[in-house]
Design a protein around this motif. Structure first.
Motif, PDB file in Angstrom:
ATOM      1  N   THR A  30      50.097  62.638  29.759  1.00 21.87           N
ATOM      2  CA  THR A  30      49.928  62.059  28.432  1.00 21.87           C
ATOM      3  C   THR A  30      50.982  62.567  27.457  1.00 21.87           C
ATOM      4  OG1 THR A  30      47.547  61.893  28.806  1.00 21.87           O
ATOM      5  CG2 THR A  30      48.304  61.751  26.537  1.00 21.87           C
ATOM      6  N   VAL A  31      51.188  63.887  27.439  1.00 18.92           N
ATOM      7  CA  VAL A  31      52.172  64.468  26.519  1.00 18.92           C
ATOM      8  C   VAL A  31      53.576  63.991  26.876  1.00 18.92           C
ATOM      9  CG1 VAL A  31      53.176  66.630  25.683  1.00 18.92           C
ATOM     10  CG2 VAL A  31      50.714  66.454  26.033  1.00 18.92           C
ATOM     11  N   THR A  32      53.868  63.896  28.153  1.00 16.58           N
ATOM     12  CA  THR A  32      55.163  63.361  28.581  1.00 16.58           C
ATOM     13  C   THR A  32      55.318  61.916  28.123  1.00 16.58           C
ATOM     14  OG1 THR A  32      55.198  64.788  30.534  1.00 16.58           O
ATOM     15  CG2 THR A  32      56.627  62.853  30.576  1.00 16.58           C
ATOM     16  N   GLY A  33      54.263  61.135  28.284  1.00 12.72           N
ATOM     17  CA  GLY A  33      54.301  59.729  27.895  1.00 12.72           C
ATOM     18  C   GLY A  33      54.536  59.527  26.414  1.00 12.72           C
ATOM     19  N   LEU A  34      54.034  60.442  25.595  1.00 11.20           N
ATOM     20  CA  LEU A  34      54.213  60.313  24.143  1.00 11.20           C
ATOM     21  C   LEU A  34      55.647  60.585  23.704  1.00 11.20           C
ATOM     22  CD1 LEU A  34      50.949  61.990  22.779  1.00 11.20           C
ATOM     23  CD2 LEU A  34      51.627  59.591  22.495  1.00 11.20           C
ATOM     24  N   ASN A  35      56.418  61.280  24.560  1.00 10.14           N
ATOM     25  CA  ASN A  35      57.831  61.542  24.269  1.00 10.14           C
ATOM     26  C   ASN A  35      57.979  62.194  22.882  1.00 10.14           C
ATOM     27  OD1 ASN A  35      60.497  61.487  25.156  1.00 10.14           O
ATOM     28  ND2 ASN A  35      60.958  59.591  24.060  1.00 10.14           N
ATOM     29  N   ALA A  54      46.562  70.771  21.356  1.00 12.13           N
ATOM     30  CA  ALA A  54      47.276  72.026  21.577  1.00 12.13           C
ATOM     31  C   ALA A  54      48.590  71.783  22.306  1.00 12.13           C
ATOM     32  CB  ALA A  54      46.398  72.997  22.365  1.00 12.13           C
ATOM     33  N   ALA A  55      48.550  70.888  23.295  1.00 11.56           N
ATOM     34  CA  ALA A  55      49.761  70.573  24.054  1.00 11.56           C
ATOM     35  C   ALA A  55      50.785  69.855  23.176  1.00 11.56           C
ATOM     36  CB  ALA A  55      49.404  69.713  25.259  1.00 11.56           C
ATOM     37  N   ILE A  56      50.319  68.970  22.292  1.00 11.82           N
ATOM     38  CA  ILE A  56      51.229  68.280  21.375  1.00 11.82           C
ATOM     39  C   ILE A  56      51.862  69.283  20.414  1.00 11.82           C
ATOM     40  CG2 ILE A  56      51.349  66.626  19.459  1.00 11.82           C
ATOM     41  CD1 ILE A  56      49.154  65.011  20.915  1.00 11.82           C
ATOM     42  N   LEU A  57      51.046  70.209  19.884  1.00 13.69           N
ATOM     43  CA  LEU A  57      51.553  71.204  18.936  1.00 13.69           C
ATOM     44  C   LEU A  57      52.628  72.087  19.567  1.00 13.69           C
ATOM     45  CD1 LEU A  57      48.198  72.203  17.191  1.00 13.69           C
ATOM     46  CD2 LEU A  57      50.181  71.131  16.085  1.00 13.69           C
ATOM     47  N   GLY A 109      53.412  58.639  17.037  1.00 18.30           N
ATOM     48  CA  GLY A 109      52.632  58.498  18.257  1.00 18.30           C
ATOM     49  C   GLY A 109      51.150  58.612  17.991  1.00 18.30           C
ATOM     50  N   VAL A 110      50.364  57.930  18.841  1.00 19.06           N
ATOM     51  CA  VAL A 110      48.905  57.978  18.773  1.00 19.06           C
ATOM     52  C   VAL A 110      48.356  58.208  20.174  1.00 19.06           C
ATOM     53  CG1 VAL A 110      46.788  56.675  18.298  1.00 19.06           C
ATOM     54  CG2 VAL A 110      48.751  56.447  16.760  1.00 19.06           C
ATOM     55  N   LEU A 111      47.419  59.133  20.277  1.00 15.13           N
ATOM     56  CA  LEU A 111      46.744  59.429  21.544  1.00 15.13           C
ATOM     57  C   LEU A 111      45.250  59.230  21.365  1.00 15.13           C
ATOM     58  CD1 LEU A 111      46.059  60.977  24.273  1.00 15.13           C
ATOM     59  CD2 LEU A 111      46.210  63.063  22.905  1.00 15.13           C
ATOM     60  N   ALA A 112      44.602  58.626  22.362  1.00 14.70           N
ATOM     61  CA  ALA A 112      43.145  58.545  22.379  1.00 14.70           C
ATOM     62  C   ALA A 112      42.641  58.782  23.794  1.00 14.70           C
ATOM     63  CB  ALA A 112      42.658  57.193  21.868  1.00 14.70           C
ATOM     64  N   ASP A 113      41.763  59.756  23.942  1.00 20.39           N
ATOM     65  CA  ASP A 113      41.097  60.062  25.207  1.00 20.39           C
ATOM     66  C   ASP A 113      39.651  59.592  25.034  1.00 20.39           C
ATOM     67  OD1 ASP A 113      39.838  61.140  27.394  1.00 20.39           O
ATOM     68  OD2 ASP A 113      40.285  63.233  26.917  1.00 20.39           O
ATOM     69  N   LEU A 114      39.342  58.414  25.542  1.00 21.52           N
ATOM     70  CA  LEU A 114      38.065  57.758  25.253  1.00 21.52           C
ATOM     71  C   LEU A 114      36.908  58.322  26.080  1.00 21.52           C
ATOM     72  CD1 LEU A 114      39.446  54.105  25.086  1.00 21.52           C
ATOM     73  CD2 LEU A 114      39.156  55.713  23.187  1.00 21.52           C
TER      74      LEU A 114
END
Length: 317
Positions: A30-35, A54-57, A109-114
């Motif tokens: 996911t973090v890789t995909g957000l680039n 945390a990974a994004i930060l 970027g936007v992330l959602a873990d549903l």
């Protein structure tokens, strides 16, 4: 998937089970995909235990910013003491409204873990799991008035049939709906055990699997999950900057189909199949993941919940 220029930065998260409010699925993918751009603004629409955040930060620089949404009050206890983080205790369906409120005009970027977090499943009183006896609640946001019990008590047989069939893919949805309506005037369906005992005569196949499907249907209805997802995607189309990305992790086919269609068409409207009519639609997203990304063998061993997870990533044109 396009290579992330920050991919070389290792992601370090605690693996102590006592620290895990929720195990983030497909974390590296996911973090890789957000680039991630070090100075960018990113939204974690489902903050939960803060694992993805945390990974994004770790990929963001001092000027980067993370906006975290979560409608579950329990998630607030996991917000890190980091001046780059803005926590918004709301459903992600209010994305655009709260970004504007905080003078954020666009994001990178936007992330959602549903779906439901491990914490929510393990908190017996929340009513999400068939493993415990508790009230038939299932609200992710406990400020909302409608519980699963309210749905069972007030919906018509036709409404119950539709939601059990559509959201739970329950094999005998019609019989189940009719039985609920018949028994709810005779016995209380307020608790999980009472509900399961009252409906046991109509259970088909493995009871655990059957009730898991029924609970999924009720949870989706109570939390208006599909409607909220549609609103998130529509708003992301407006707030994600060109070149920014959106990454969505789904856990059942209804969600995945919505995400796939929206990334492809930029809309949820079904196109009329007519060979004499040419449809022209403005392309909104460039699909990064041609096929959904799923968990590898190692993650499947560590986290059984990842088995049904599918990640799709698209880039705003």
């Amino acid at each position: 998937m396009t290579k992330n220029k920050n991919e070389s930065k290792p992601i370090h998260l605690s693996t102590d089970p006592s620290d895990l409010y929720h195990v983030p699925v497909l974390l590296h993918e996911t973090v890789t995909g957000l680039n991630i751009r070090p100075g960018g603004v990113y939204v974690d629409a489902t903050f939960g235990g803060g694992g993805h955040s945390a990974a994004i930060l770790q990929q963001l620089g001092n000027n980067g910013r993370l906006v975290a949404f979560d409608q579950d009050a329990d998630a607030a206890q996991n917000v890190p003491d980091d001046e780059r983080v803005l926590f918004i205790p709301q459903n992600f369906r209010h994305l655009k409204r709260f970004l504007r409120l905080h003078d954020i005009n666009g994001v990178d970027g936007v992330l959602a873990d549903l779906g439901v977090s491990s914490h929510q499943f393990d908190e017996a009183e929340r009513g999400f799991s068939t493993r415990f006896n508790a009230d038939m609640d299932m609200r992710m946001d406990r400020r909302q008035p409608v519980t699963a019990f309210d749905v069972l008590q007030t919906y018509t047989e036709q409404q119950l049939h539709k939601l059990f069939e559509k959201y739970g893919e329950v094999t005998n949805a019609r019989t189940l709906a009719r039985t609920v309506v018949e028994v709810r005037g005779q016995v209380s369906l307020k608790t999980i055990d009472a509900f399961k005992n009252a409906l046991r005569p109509v259970v088909k196949g493995n009871p655990n699997k059957y009730f898991a499907q029924v609970f999924q249907a009720l949870r989706i209805e109570v939390n208006q999950e599909l409607e909220a997802l549609k609103e998130l995607l529509e708003q992301a189309k407006e707030v994600v900057k060109p070149g920014g990305r959106i990454a969505i992790i789904t856990f059942h086919s209804l969600e995945d189909r919505l995400v796939k269609q929206f990334f492809r068409d930029g809309t949820f409207e079904e196109k009329e199949v007519n060979p004499f009519v040419q449809h022209t639609t403005e392309k909104v997203f460039q699909i990064i993941t041609r096929k959904p990304v799923t968990a590898g063998e190692e993650e499947l061993k560590r986290n059984a919940r990842s088995r049904s997870a599918k990640l799709r990533v698209a880039e705003r044109i």
